[in-house]
Design a protein around this motif. Structure first.
Motif, mmCIF file in Angstrom:
data_model
loop_
_atom_site.group_PDB
_atom_site.id
_atom_site.type_symbol
_atom_site.label_atom_id
_atom_site.label_comp_id
_atom_site.label_asym_id
_atom_site.label_seq_id
_atom_site.Cartn_x
_atom_site.Cartn_y
_atom_site.Cartn_z
ATOM 1 N N GLU A 10 69.716 17.620 51.944
ATOM 2 C CA GLU A 10 71.101 18.028 52.178
ATOM 3 C C GLU A 10 71.167 18.847 53.466
ATOM 4 N N VAL A 11 72.083 18.476 54.340
ATOM 5 C CA VAL A 11 72.266 19.190 55.602
ATOM 6 C C VAL A 11 73.442 20.158 55.448
ATOM 7 N N PHE A 12 73.209 21.406 55.828
ATOM 8 C CA PHE A 12 74.222 22.457 55.738
ATOM 9 C C PHE A 12 74.134 23.357 56.964
ATOM 10 N N PRO A 13 75.231 24.037 57.314
ATOM 11 C CA PRO A 13 75.092 25.221 58.156
ATOM 12 C C PRO A 13 74.334 26.296 57.363
ATOM 13 N N VAL A 14 73.482 27.067 58.037
ATOM 14 C CA VAL A 14 72.731 28.149 57.399
ATOM 15 C C VAL A 14 72.989 29.427 58.180
ATOM 16 N N LEU A 15 73.456 30.457 57.475
ATOM 17 C CA LEU A 15 73.714 31.767 58.078
ATOM 18 C C LEU A 15 72.620 32.744 57.673
ATOM 19 N N LEU A 16 72.126 33.513 58.618
ATOM 20 C CA LEU A 16 71.235 34.633 58.302
ATOM 21 C C LEU A 16 72.140 35.849 58.139
#
Length: 436
Positions: free
Chosen positions: A348-354
């Motif tokens: 699954e491709v998602f935006p990832v936020l730190l």
């Protein structure tokens, strides 16, 4: 106009919010709100497209910001006895910040419901948290620094004012449920760790998420909401730990929280955090079994919004890291793989936020940890929120006017704690992630 609204009785201001579960509230004209955002900042509602967040112009949005805590015992954003809201937001804007992770406690919403729908005043909140003498004194300082408020101002009206100023200065808000209790976060024995823990009532949590999502419809700057900060093992509750602390129950409850947010405000992105203090998301990203069951993460389970409204978040505090390559590999394996559709292990491709990382400003800004994370964020062009903006807290862990050495700002929130970091580390990080 805004100042006069702040002086209206809370019951008038919150009439719509209190109807969050009623059909009429669900039918409110979001389309008008969306149109207003579509042709002006923030050019929303924002959506996800593969690994990116996009606005209505199809421009990629990369959050570059800081955490502004409001989940402590007073339950309003910290720092406002020292500086005005406008001053704090202007300070962030001056160094390129385009987003703020604004935290809150479910206890605030619980108290509104317990009080017949009326929020308590900021004056009462200070006294409740700090005692009669200190609370009264701090409230006087709050009014002196923020003369738009008065004795009748409530906690939610302070959040409204923060949101208004962020909109004015074009700073996105990611609204984060940090705790159930209004208190410092976090440990595995604080009763706020996991769904069903001592203070973590699931019904209150979903009700609170829906309430804030609905209330936030009027916040032009609100573009995303995080469901819960740092889900973690409930070591104070051995039975709950053994029976429920796993990915299968994570999925069950996260879907409830996401549905509550989206049902109340379909415009906002919904941000999902992982296990063990939000340090890994592997089953979601890799499409492996949500143990101990055999089910898989499925966007279709988030009906109507799973395809373009879900974002992942990670935290990292590996401050003793001595090897940058090792730190990057660890973050990639635990979540950043979701940014890479070319990886055969990416299901699954998602935006990832730190959404959290941080360090002592004066002594560790040029450490391997700090410089390595900045390098990785720039390479990935991934959104981030440093912990923390606050130079001090109204109260933390029982200590009033607590000094925060990790704060970007100094104790009285008047200037940067480490100008060297701001100039040599922070501002380049903003530039390299937002406008590479």
């Amino acid at each position: 106009m805004f100042i006069s609204l702040l002086r209206y009785p809370l019951g008038c201001l919150l009439a719509v919010s209190l109807g969050v579960l009623a059909p009429l509230s669900q039918a409110s004209p979001l389309g008008t709100h969306e149109y207003r955002q579509a042709d002006a900042w923030p050019f929303g509602p924002l959506v996800t497209s593969g690994r990116d967040i996009k606005d209505t112009r199809n421009q990629t949005v990369v959050y570059a910001g800081a955490n502004w805590p409001g989940h402590g015992e007073v339950m309003i954003p910290d720092g406002l006895t020292y500086q005005s809201i406008e001053t704090v937001v202007t300070k962030m804007k001056s160094v390129g910040v385009n987003a703020v992770r604004l935290t809150y406690a479910i206890q605030m919403i619980d108290e509104i419901y317990d009080n017949g729908g009326d929020d308590i005043t900021v004056r009462a909140a200070f006294i409740q948290a700090l005692g009669e003498a200190n609370g009264t004194a701090r409230f006087a300082e709050f009014l002196q620094k923020n003369p738009i408020f008065d004795e009748s101002t409530t906690r939610l009206q302070v959040y409204d004012a923060v949101a208004e100023e962020c909109a004015k200065q074009e700073i996105y808000i990611n609204l984060d449920n940090h705790m159930s209790q209004g208190a410092w976060c976090c440990n595995t024995r604080d009763g706020n760790s996991w769904f069903g823990d001592t203070y973590f009532n699931v019904d209150s949590w979903t009700r609170g998420l829906a309430y804030m999502a609905d209330h936030g419809r009027s916040w032009r700057a609100l573009t995303s909401m995080s469901l819960r900060n740092e889900l973690r093992r409930p070591d104070n509750n051995p039975q709950l730990n053994e029976e429920s602390y796993h990915w299968q129950d994570w999925y069950k409850y996260v879907r409830q929280g996401a549905d509550a947010v989206n049902g109340a405000n379909p415009g906002v992105l919904v941000v999902l955090s992982g296990l063990d203090f939000d340090t890994w998301l592997n089953p979601v990203v890799e499409g492996t079994a949500l143990e101990p069951g055999s089910g898989l993460f499925d966007r279709a389970d988030f009906a109507g919004y799973g395809a373009d409204k879900l974002v992942l978040e990670l935290h990292n505090y590996a401050n003793n890291a001595a090897n940058c390559d090792g730190l990057k590999r660890d973050l990639y394996a635990k979540g950043y793989r979701a940014l890479h559709p070319e990886d055969p292990k990416t299901a699954e491709v998602f935006p990832v936020l730190l959404t959290e990382f941080g360090f002592a400003q004066a002594t560790a800004w040029d450490s391997v940890y700090a410089t390595c994370l900045a390098e990785m964020l720039a390479e990935e062009r991934a959104g981030w929120f440093i912990w923390v903006l606050a130079g001090s807290y109204y109260i933390r862990s029982g200590i009033q006017d607590y000094e925060e050495t990790w704060g970007l700002l100094n104790h009285d929130w008047s200037d940067w704690r480490s100008p060297d970091y701001i100039e040599q580390g922070f501002m380049p990080l903003v530039r390299d992630t937002v406008s590479p």
